[in-house]
Scaffold this active site. Structure first.
Site, PDB file in Angstrom:
ATOM      1  N   SER A  30      40.956  -2.621  -8.880  1.00  0.00           N
ATOM      2  CA  SER A  30      41.503  -3.210  -8.467  1.00  0.00           C
ATOM      3  C   SER A  30      43.451  -2.725  -8.735  1.00  0.00           C
ATOM      4  O   SER A  30      43.671  -2.534 -10.470  1.00  0.00           O
ATOM      5  CB  SER A  30      41.929  -4.745  -9.315  1.00  0.00           C
ATOM      6  OG  SER A  30      39.935  -5.194  -9.862  1.00  0.00           O
ATOM      7  N   HIS A  61      35.925  -4.170  -3.985  1.00  0.00           N
ATOM      8  CA  HIS A  61      35.563  -3.059  -4.579  1.00  0.00           C
ATOM      9  C   HIS A  61      34.297  -2.740  -3.664  1.00  0.00           C
ATOM     10  O   HIS A  61      33.716  -2.893  -2.460  1.00  0.00           O
ATOM     11  CB  HIS A  61      34.859  -3.154  -5.382  1.00  0.00           C
ATOM     12  CG  HIS A  61      35.813  -3.653  -7.322  1.00  0.00           C
ATOM     13  ND1 HIS A  61      36.142  -2.200  -7.561  1.00  0.00           N
ATOM     14  CD2 HIS A  61      35.853  -4.759  -7.567  1.00  0.00           C
ATOM     15  CE1 HIS A  61      36.753  -2.861  -8.791  1.00  0.00           C
ATOM     16  NE2 HIS A  61      36.939  -4.235  -8.985  1.00  0.00           N
ATOM     17  N   HIS A  83      29.872  -2.353 -12.407  1.00  0.00           N
ATOM     18  CA  HIS A  83      29.826  -2.657 -13.773  1.00  0.00           C
ATOM     19  C   HIS A  83      29.297  -3.077 -14.843  1.00  0.00           C
ATOM     20  O   HIS A  83      28.209  -3.850 -13.841  1.00  0.00           O
ATOM     21  CB  HIS A  83      31.285  -3.734 -13.192  1.00  0.00           C
ATOM     22  CG  HIS A  83      32.573  -3.930 -12.671  1.00  0.00           C
ATOM     23  ND1 HIS A  83      32.663  -3.535 -11.426  1.00  0.00           N
ATOM     24  CD2 HIS A  83      33.158  -3.096 -13.399  1.00  0.00           C
ATOM     25  CE1 HIS A  83      33.693  -3.873 -11.495  1.00  0.00           C
ATOM     26  NE2 HIS A  83      35.007  -3.881 -12.010  1.00  0.00           N
ATOM     27  N   TYR A  85      28.677  -5.616 -16.145  1.00  0.00           N
ATOM     28  CA  TYR A  85      28.696  -7.113 -16.332  1.00  0.00           C
ATOM     29  C   TYR A  85      28.244  -7.838 -14.403  1.00  0.00           C
ATOM     30  O   TYR A  85      27.162  -8.675 -14.843  1.00  0.00           O
ATOM     31  CB  TYR A  85      29.790  -7.564 -16.395  1.00  0.00           C
ATOM     32  CG  TYR A  85      30.855  -7.532 -15.467  1.00  0.00           C
ATOM     33  CD1 TYR A  85      30.749  -7.985 -13.680  1.00  0.00           C
ATOM     34  CD2 TYR A  85      32.432  -6.911 -15.043  1.00  0.00           C
ATOM     35  CE1 TYR A  85      31.750  -7.600 -12.541  1.00  0.00           C
ATOM     36  CE2 TYR A  85      33.127  -6.518 -14.411  1.00  0.00           C
ATOM     37  CZ  TYR A  85      33.031  -7.090 -13.317  1.00  0.00           C
ATOM     38  OH  TYR A  85      34.218  -6.633 -12.103  1.00  0.00           O
ATOM     39  N   GLU A  86      28.033  -6.467 -13.820  1.00  0.00           N
ATOM     40  CA  GLU A  86      27.227  -7.245 -12.410  1.00  0.00           C
ATOM     41  C   GLU A  86      25.805  -6.819 -12.763  1.00  0.00           C
ATOM     42  O   GLU A  86      24.656  -6.985 -12.404  1.00  0.00           O
ATOM     43  CB  GLU A  86      27.295  -5.962 -11.317  1.00  0.00           C
ATOM     44  CG  GLU A  86      28.922  -6.551 -11.174  1.00  0.00           C
ATOM     45  CD  GLU A  86      29.645  -5.043 -10.294  1.00  0.00           C
ATOM     46  OE1 GLU A  86      28.489  -5.416  -8.809  1.00  0.00           O
ATOM     47  OE2 GLU A  86      29.634  -3.936 -10.374  1.00  0.00           O
ATOM     48  N   ALA A 113      42.153  -2.691 -13.984  1.00  0.00           N
ATOM     49  CA  ALA A 113      42.557  -3.947 -14.207  1.00  0.00           C
ATOM     50  C   ALA A 113      42.602  -4.393 -15.664  1.00  0.00           C
ATOM     51  O   ALA A 113      41.669  -4.311 -16.059  1.00  0.00           O
ATOM     52  CB  ALA A 113      42.572  -5.053 -12.901  1.00  0.00           C
ATOM     53  N   MET A 210      36.920  -4.654 -18.535  1.00  0.00           N
ATOM     54  CA  MET A 210      35.592  -4.338 -18.295  1.00  0.00           C
ATOM     55  C   MET A 210      35.127  -2.549 -17.875  1.00  0.00           C
ATOM     56  O   MET A 210      34.151  -3.178 -17.516  1.00  0.00           O
ATOM     57  CB  MET A 210      35.501  -5.743 -18.095  1.00  0.00           C
ATOM     58  CG  MET A 210      35.540  -7.506 -18.644  1.00  0.00           C
ATOM     59  SD  MET A 210      35.222  -8.686 -17.151  1.00  0.00           S
ATOM     60  CE  MET A 210      36.009  -9.490 -17.838  1.00  0.00           C
ATOM     61  N   SER A 211      35.637  -1.817 -17.459  1.00  0.00           N
ATOM     62  CA  SER A 211      35.388  -0.917 -17.417  1.00  0.00           C
ATOM     63  C   SER A 211      35.858   0.032 -18.031  1.00  0.00           C
ATOM     64  O   SER A 211      35.484   0.307 -19.343  1.00  0.00           O
ATOM     65  CB  SER A 211      35.233  -0.674 -15.679  1.00  0.00           C
ATOM     66  OG  SER A 211      37.217  -0.207 -15.313  1.00  0.00           O
ATOM     67  N   ASN A 234      47.837  -8.879 -15.961  1.00  0.00           N
ATOM     68  CA  ASN A 234      48.316 -10.731 -16.361  1.00  0.00           C
ATOM     69  C   ASN A 234      48.074 -10.309 -17.584  1.00  0.00           C
ATOM     70  O   ASN A 234      47.513  -8.792 -18.636  1.00  0.00           O
ATOM     71  CB  ASN A 234      46.240 -11.371 -16.196  1.00  0.00           C
ATOM     72  CG  ASN A 234      44.959 -11.263 -16.765  1.00  0.00           C
ATOM     73  OD1 ASN A 234      44.833 -10.336 -16.080  1.00  0.00           O
ATOM     74  ND2 ASN A 234      44.725 -11.609 -17.610  1.00  0.00           N
ATOM     75  N   HIS A 246      40.594 -14.359 -11.755  1.00  0.00           N
ATOM     76  CA  HIS A 246      40.442 -13.357 -10.825  1.00  0.00           C
ATOM     77  C   HIS A 246      40.814 -13.161  -9.782  1.00  0.00           C
ATOM     78  O   HIS A 246      42.027 -12.411  -9.476  1.00  0.00           O
ATOM     79  CB  HIS A 246      38.710 -13.163 -10.511  1.00  0.00           C
ATOM     80  CG  HIS A 246      38.415 -12.021 -10.138  1.00  0.00           C
ATOM     81  ND1 HIS A 246      38.891 -10.532 -10.596  1.00  0.00           N
ATOM     82  CD2 HIS A 246      37.915 -11.351  -8.590  1.00  0.00           C
ATOM     83  CE1 HIS A 246      38.553  -9.692  -9.312  1.00  0.00           C
ATOM     84  NE2 HIS A 246      38.191 -10.327  -8.316  1.00  0.00           N
TER      85      HIS A 246
END
Ligand code: HPA
Length: 282
Positions: A30, A61, A83, A85-86, A113, A210-211, A234, A246
């Site tokens: 992102s 994505h 990811h 988290y997916e 991001a 998160m990546s 952010n 998000h």
């Protein structure tokens, strides 16, 4: 994943798509997808058509791999990533990186991001990753020992000094002030609590996301030089009065998309100038 889907079979599939043999690959997260507008695309392929590649499910994505040039530099560009988290396991999350290594990529730029933890950071800043803290609760190198690959990987110099220098030069060309700092990876998908962010600050983290960390670790195991850059979309939880969403991440990414794209293009061009293909000796 089918048992036949190995990084080697995926790489062999890619090698059939185009004769282009870049040594640089870039993963767009992102805040960086606008770089696609800078590409001269020779060929593209959907992840769905590459055996073993996961389909990304997050908006923003796309899930496509591009054989392309950025300026004069040949580059493989991956738009979208899987990811943790997916719900993918670490093997899936890092499958693309192992495929890139098998393909012949030697240098990898990861983009993402992130939320700003460092109090000096503002939304819309960019940060060269100098080091990371793996707070995901999982190690992507866990599992059976892989033939020919290191078991106990040294992560002292995960983010190559030479590539970091190129990122800073890529920013300097535009007179863009670029931050640098430590990226802490969480598994997500929830954002953090303010107490967690205060704790992460004390641990030495400048940004949270998160990546990237699993990909960087696997890339190091495969012997690739790695660089990473974050778009601070952010301020992290409790660092501002805003609630986290998000939508805010995507809105900031949209606001600074030209800068993100320019940074990537300049980096690729500088890389090309510094890594000319070796002439074969007579
Ligand atoms: N936390 C974790 N991941 C993120 C954030 C954040 O604040 N912003 C963008 N990715």
């Amino acid at each position: 994943m089918k048992p036949s889907s190995t990084p080697q079979t995926a790489a062999a599939r890619l090698q059939k798509i185009s004769p282009l043999r870049p040594t640089l690959a870039i993963v767009l997260g992102s805040g960086f997808h606008h770089a696609l507008t800078e590409l001269r695309v020779a060929k593209k392929i959907a992840y769905a058509k590459i055996p073993g590649f996961p389909k990304p499910t997050v908006s923003g994505h796309a899930g496509e791999l591009f054989f392309s040039h950025l300026g004069r530099t040949p580059v493989l560009v991956l738009s979208g990533r899987a990811h943790f988290y997916e719900g993918h396991d670490m093997e899936r999350v890092t499958f693309a990186v192992r495929t890139l290594a098998a393909f012949g990529i030697t240098n990898l730029l990861l983009t993402n991001a992130a939320g700003g933890i460092n109090k000096k950071f503002h939304a819309g800043d960019f940060m060269v990753v100098t080091d990371h803290i793996n707070f995901m609760g999982a190690n992507p190198l866990r599992g059976p020992a892989l033939p020919g690959l290191m078991r106990f990987v040294d992560l002292t110099d995960t983010y190559a000094a030479g590539l970091r220098r190129l990122l800073r030069r890529a920013a300097a060309v535009e007179k863009l002030k670029i931050r640098s700092g430590v990226y802490l990876a969480v598994s997500g998908p929830s954002y953090e609590t303010p107490a967690e962010i205060r704790a992460f600050a004390r641990l030495g983290a400048d940004a949270v996301g998160m990546s990237t960390v699993p990909e960087a670790m696997v890339a190091r195991q495969c012997g690739l030089n790695v660089a990473a850059v974050s778009c601070i979309t952010n301020l992290a939880a409790g660092r501002s009065r805003e609630k986290l969403s998000h939508a805010e991440v995507l809105a900031t990414a949209e606001r600074v998309k030209i800068t993100g794209a320019t940074l990537i293009r300049n980096f690729a061009e500088l890389y090309g100038e510094n890594h000319r293909p070796q002439r074969t000796r007579r």
